[in-house]
Design an enzyme around this catalytic site. Structure first.
Site, PDB file in Angstrom:
ATOM      1  N   ILE A  27       0.747  -1.222   0.107  1.00 60.57           N
ATOM      2  CA  ILE A  27      -0.435   0.233   0.007  1.00 60.57           C
ATOM      3  C   ILE A  27       0.761   1.079   0.330  1.00 60.57           C
ATOM      4  CG2 ILE A  27      -1.785  -1.430   0.936  1.00 60.57           C
ATOM      5  CD1 ILE A  27      -0.777   0.327   3.622  1.00 60.57           C
ATOM      6  N   ALA A  55       5.323   2.958   0.492  1.00 63.13           N
ATOM      7  CA  ALA A  55       6.915   2.733   0.494  1.00 63.13           C
ATOM      8  C   ALA A  55       7.422   4.027   1.658  1.00 63.13           C
ATOM      9  CB  ALA A  55       7.247   3.962  -0.707  1.00 63.13           C
ATOM     10  N   GLY A  56       7.774   2.917   2.298  1.00 62.23           N
ATOM     11  CA  GLY A  56       8.611   3.903   3.684  1.00 62.23           C
ATOM     12  C   GLY A  56      10.160   3.513   3.277  1.00 62.23           C
ATOM     13  N   GLU A  57      10.648   4.003   4.717  1.00 63.18           N
ATOM     14  CA  GLU A  57      11.989   4.553   4.116  1.00 63.18           C
ATOM     15  C   GLU A  57      12.530   3.632   4.195  1.00 63.18           C
ATOM     16  OE1 GLU A  57      12.749   7.486   8.722  1.00 63.18           O
ATOM     17  OE2 GLU A  57      14.855   7.484   6.917  1.00 63.18           O
ATOM     18  N   GLU A  82       8.541  -1.865   1.825  1.00 64.65           N
ATOM     19  CA  GLU A  82       7.758  -1.433   1.563  1.00 64.65           C
ATOM     20  C   GLU A  82       6.255  -1.799   2.479  1.00 64.65           C
ATOM     21  OE1 GLU A  82       7.982  -4.642  -1.242  1.00 64.65           O
ATOM     22  OE2 GLU A  82       7.915  -3.898  -2.514  1.00 64.65           O
ATOM     23  N   VAL A  83       5.336  -1.181   2.632  1.00 63.77           N
ATOM     24  CA  VAL A  83       4.445  -0.909   3.409  1.00 63.77           C
ATOM     25  C   VAL A  83       3.229  -1.421   3.129  1.00 63.77           C
ATOM     26  CG1 VAL A  83       2.507   0.625   4.901  1.00 63.77           C
ATOM     27  CG2 VAL A  83       5.140   1.559   4.356  1.00 63.77           C
ATOM     28  N   LYS A  87       4.712  -2.515   8.314  1.00 58.99           N
ATOM     29  CA  LYS A  87       5.897  -2.275   7.463  1.00 58.99           C
ATOM     30  C   LYS A  87       7.368  -3.085   8.231  1.00 58.99           C
ATOM     31  CE  LYS A  87       5.130   2.497   8.533  1.00 58.99           C
ATOM     32  NZ  LYS A  87       6.194   3.653   9.605  1.00 58.99           N
ATOM     33  N   ASP A  97       7.836  16.201  12.851  1.00 57.69           N
ATOM     34  CA  ASP A  97       7.195  15.766  11.679  1.00 57.69           C
ATOM     35  C   ASP A  97       5.441  15.432  11.636  1.00 57.69           C
ATOM     36  OD1 ASP A  97       7.778  15.561   9.439  1.00 57.69           O
ATOM     37  OD2 ASP A  97       7.960  13.620   8.927  1.00 57.69           O
TER      38      ASP A  97
END
Ligand code: AMP
EC number: 2.7.10.1
Length: 993
Positions: A637, A639-641, A644-645, A663, A756
């Site tokens: 679903i 893209a994380g740092e 993939e998420v 994650k 953030d």
């Protein structure tokens, strides 16, 4: 010489003597007797023979005459005035007294004036006597004269002369005498003449009664008056039909036959009202509920009576009447459900508040009951909360529209049903009317330990054991045992232990010690237990007194040395609790305090995972390890740092499967990447709040390493809002903002600065609940406020970051508040990019010079004001998250406060506004600009002279203005000032033209 009657009385050419006629014509009205008199005898009305006896025979003489109706007239005369020694008796027949004990005798007679008789006779009398004799029957006739009792000597008030006869004037006398008390059934009367000239025209014998009467709805019967002339007879009455009385009513019958002094009365009974001294039934549609009411009343609302004489009205269908409701009250019904229930969670307490039902059912006795259900978060199964939950002020029959529910379990889903009821709810079969509120309690500190037992006691040591607190509210990480010698509280020792037992040693013999224990979970410390006192055993006989002092000195020295060590250790070691170690066993740590110089860490503070030597320990303290086999990955679903998420499902043993986000850490990661990746889980795992993304657990024992969180169906808030531009009501948007503010309040309370905060880092679920996420960039807020910027570098999200954080890395909850203001702006403009395409550099400069984002379109003024408050340059004057939450709550509770929008003419689209000076700045068109500065009258002149766009306007000089016809000095000044401002903005690059 016997008297010749006609000669004596005058000549008569009519039937009977002349005076009789005169009398008769005047007596007719007398025949009407008063209603309170009952005749026993009236000689005028006896048709036949009166049966009276005269003796001697030549004394009283009846004159047998008839009137014009041929009715006999009984008149007795005697006139032996010329003869000596007269004794003429006239005896009546027996007269029954009919129960009366006092009778009246009315005599009408004429009497001749002796002086008017020829010769003025010496024997002539002007009186006669009246007697009576009582007997039960008629055999009293033969009694002797002397047995009669004299009633009175009767004299005439007026006697007549021959002259009167000639004038035809009749001098009729009326005399009344009364006799009583009578003892027998009847009596005789006798008239004795002793030589007068009398005509006894009529004899009326009567008694008096009080005639039957209805007074105050009481019937009083005919009542014969009493024997005594002053006697008042008390008579009881009876109530008329359909009436009742509490006390038997009475009235008094006077001797004169008059009713006097009524006591009590009757009242028409239920269903009847008084009309003309009777009780009549109420008409249909009317009722009378009590005898005390005077008249029938119309049936109250929602009730009816179809019958006559109704004592009450029947309620219409679905309407009820309580037993205690007065019958005059309208029928009522149960209330509708309470409205607008809101909850406020504080750890394991929930404050519920609601507004009263729209329909109270017509009653004032609305009250509320709370039903508490504990629900499984992954199945919809709920069970009753049980008796450990407390309600303040109470659970049921709440009069106010709020309640505090305490002692709930930590981090548990609850459903509260706030049910409204009133006095007729229990009479109605219809379903309960309630509003429900779903809440999830927060993480909470453990409850105090209540059971502590002493174990082995020696002269220098005491062993203790205890039970887990009743409500641990999480996994107990350790216990803290504080103890000190009794009355020496300033010098105490603290032992930390993971076990539920310890041995405190180094104690003085024969001395009482006070112990207090508290537990710690991820949520912090609970309260200390109550004080437990135990005494060490005495020194053995062999021990010297000097030796017994050693522990005291040892403790004092230890306190001093350890105190130093603790203080140094606290600053140098960087350990979260800052205490020096005096380990007794691997599970125990000990420290000493004196005069409270070292403060223990407060409860529920965020703990930076970086402070753990071994990051794995941190992640396992705060996050559950999940077996990878419990997770099913479904799709990617995002893209994380670090990788993939995905979305997927989690099925834990004994629990229902539910959706999660996963994650992943991409393959080939470095150890630092792994630490940073799991760092987020270590942070997230410490939070427990409905507006903070919830960590389900981590997978670290197999690969790929994963972080599993709750699944947020609508993904990140910025994308979601862009996709649904203009789709929500203001209240929905404010609801989202409220959730974010509430999550941020929780974080700031824990001492966590997000750094953030932006709409892209807010996740939103299918119920539009917003949760703060993305804890990757976050940093510790250390006790020392200056420590906030001693952090490693990294990209700073300029558009969201407060100027002081950009300038000198002063990241605080106040800088999070600035970012929150930007998030507000993003939400209200449906995900628009803050400061649009301006460069970061321009943004920094503009903000530094006091310019702020303009209000989004259709933004309530109150919200824009809140944004401006969040963007105050002085961070101390920005609102706190707590204030933001309560302000948004107020707006939500009072939606009309959101109706005032930022004035369209003040809202400057696409351009920045100078803070606190709305309405200045640059404009899209010349017309907009001139209108805004109220110089619209010069538009034509501007356009005709070629100034048709804003960039040409910036070239205008004072000369040009004069040429355009702007001659008034005030107008010239206003226009030139505005042009000057636009020029400055352009030079500064703040206006993206
Ligand atoms: P992040 O690495 O946390 O910024 O996540 C990257 C993207 O994955 C986000 O922008 C979301 O679109 C999605 N995402 C992350 N966490 C979740 C979640 N719990 N539920 C749904 N989507 C998520």
């Amino acid at each position: 010489m016997p008297w010749d009657w006609p000669g004596l009385w005058g000549s008569s050419r009519v039937r009977g003597p002349l005076w009789i006629w005169i009398w008769l014509s005047s007596t007719l009205p007398f025949l009407c007797i008063p209603i309170n008199e009952v005749n026993l005898l009236d000689s005028r009305t006896v048709m036949g023979d009166l049966g009276w006896i005269a003796y001697p025979k030549n004394g009283w003489e009846e004159i047998g005459e008839v009137d014009e109706n041929y009715a006999p007239i009984h008149t007795y005369q005697v006139c032996k005035v010329m003869e000596q020694n007269q004794n003429n008796w006239l005896l009546t027949s027996w007269i029954s007294n009919e129960g009366a004990s006092r009778i009246f005798i009315e005599l009408k007679f004429t009497l001749r004036d002796c002086n008017s008789l020829p010769g003025g006779l010496g024997t002539c009398k002007e009186t006669f006597n009246m007697y009576y004799f009582e007997s039960d029957d008629e055999d009293g006739r033969n009694i002797r004269e002397n047995q009669y009792i004299k009633i009175d000597t009767i004299a005439a008030d007026e006697s007549f002369t021959e002259l009167d006869l000639g004038d035809r004037v009749m001098k009729l006398n009326t005399e009344v005498r009364d006799v009583g008390p009578l003892m027998r059934k009847g009596f005789y009367l006798a008239f004795q003449d002793v030589g007068a000239c009398i005509a006894l025209v009529s004899v009326r014998v009567y008694y008096k009664k009080c005639p039957s009467v209805v007074r105050n709805l009481v019937i009083f019967p005919d009542t014969i008056t009493g024997a005594d002339s002053s006697q008042l007879l008390e008579v009881s009455g009876s109530c008329v039909n359909y009436s009742i009385t509490e006390e038997p009513p009475k009235m008094h019958c006077s001797a004169e036959g008059e009713w006097l002094v009524p006591i009590g009365k009757c009242m028409c009974k239920e269903g009847y009202e008084e009309k003309n001294n009777t009780c009549q039934g109420c008409r249909p549609g009317f009722f009378k509920a009590s005898p005390q009411s005077q008249t029938c009343s119309k049936c109250p609302p929602h009730s009816y009576s179809h019958e006559k004489a109704s004592a009450s009205c029947v309620c219409e269908e679905n309407y009820y009447r309580r037993e205690s409701d007065p019958p005059t009250m309208a029928c009522t019904r149960p209330p509708s459900a309470p409205r607008n229930a809101i909850s406020n969670i504080n750890e394991t307490s929930v404050f519920l508040e609601w507004t009263p039902p729209a329909d109270t059912g017509g009653r004032k006795d609305v009250s509320y009951n709370i039903v508490c259900k504990k629900c499984n978060s992954h199945s919809s199964l709920c069970e009753e909360c049980g008796s450990h939950v407390r309600y303040l002020p109470q659970q049921n029959s709440l009069k106010n529209t709020s309640v505090m529910v305490v002692d709930l379990l930590a981090h548990t889903n609850y459903t509260f049903e706030v049910e409204a009821e009133n006095g007729v709810s229990d009479l109605s079969p219809s379903a309960r009317q309630y509003v429900s509120v779903n809440v999830t309690t927060n993480q909470a500190a453990p409850s105090p330990i209540s059971i502590v037992k002493k174990g082995k006691i020696a002269k220098n040591s005491i062993s203790l054991s205890w039970q887990e607190p009743d409500r641990p509210n999480g996994i107990i990480l350790e216990y803290e045992i504080k103890y000190f010698e009794k009355d020496q509280e300033t010098s105490y020792t603290i032992i930390k232990s993971r076990e539920t037992e310890i041995t405190a040693d180094g104690l003085k013999p024969s001395s009482p010690y006070i112990f207090q224990i508290r537990a710690r979970t991820a949520a912090g410390y609970g309260s200390f237990s109550r004080r437990f006192e135990f005494e060490t055993s005495p020194v053995s006989v062999a021990a010297s007194s000097d030796q017994s002092q050693i522990p005291i000195i040892a403790v004092s020295v230890t306190v001093g040395v350890i105190l130093l060590a603790v203080v140094v250790g606290f600053f140098l070691s960087g350990r979260r609790c800052g205490y020096s170690k005096a380990k007794q066993d691997p599970e125990e740590e000990k420290m000493h305090f004196h005069n409270g110089h070292i403060k223990l860490p407060g409860v529920k503070t965020y703990i930076d995972p970086h402070t753990y030597e071994d990051p794995n320990q941190a992640v396992h303290e705060f996050a559950k390890e999940i077996d990878a086999s419990c997770i099913t990955i479904e799709r990617v679903i995002g893209a994380g740092e670090f990788g993939e998420v995905c979305s997927g499902r989690l099925k834990l043993p004994g629990k229902r499967e539910f959706a999660v986000a996963i994650k992943t850490l991409k393959v080939g990661y470095t150890e630092k990447q792994r630490r940073d990746f799991l760092g987020e889980a270590s942070i997230m795992g410490q939070f427990d709040h409905p507006n903070i993304i919830h960590l389900e657990g981590v997978v670290t024992k197999s690969k790929p390493v994963m972080i599993v969180t709750e699944y947020m169906e609508n993904g990140s808030l910025d994308t979601f809002l862009k996709k649904n531009d203009g789709q929500f009501t203001v209240i929905q948007l404010v609801g989202m903002l409220r959730g974010i503010a509430s999550g941020m309040k929780y974080l700031s309370d824990m001492g966590y600065v997000h750094r953030d905060l932006a709409a892209r880092n807010i996740l939103i679920n299918s119920n539009l609940v917003c949760k703060v996420s993305d804890f990757g960039l976050s940093r510790i807020l250390e006790d020392d406020p200056e420590a906030a910027y001693t952090t490693r570098g990294g990209k700073i999200p300029i558009r969201w970051t407060a100027p002081e954080a950009i300038a000198f890395r002063k990241f605080t909850s106040a800088s999070d508040v600035w970012s929150y203001g930007i998030v507000m702006w993003e939400v209200m403009s449906y995900g628009e990019r803050p400061y649009w395409e301006m460069t970061n550099q321009d943004v920094i400069k503009a903000v530094e010079e006091g310019y702020r984002l303009p209000s989004p379109m259709d933004c309530p003024a109150a919200l824009y004001q809140l944004m401006l408050d969040c963007w105050r340059k002085d961070r101390n004057s920005r609102p706190k998250f707590e204030e933001i939450v309560s302000m948004l709550d107020k707006l939500i509770r009072n939606p009309s406060s959101l109706k005032t929008l930022v004035n369209a003419s003040n809202r400057v689209s696409n351009l920045l506004v100078e803070h606190n000076c709305l309405g200045t700045g640059a404009y899209r068109s010349v017309s907009e600009w001139l209108e805004a500065i109220k110089m619209g009258r010069y538009l034509e002149a501007f356009v005709q002279n070629g100034y048709s766009s804003m960039d040409t306007v910036t070239q205008v000089t004072l000369e040009d203005l004069r040429r355009l016809g702007v001659t008034l000095a005030g107008h010239q000044k206003k226009i030139m000032n505005s042009i000057q401002e636009i020029r400055v903005q352009l030079v500064n690059g703040m206006v993206p033209l």
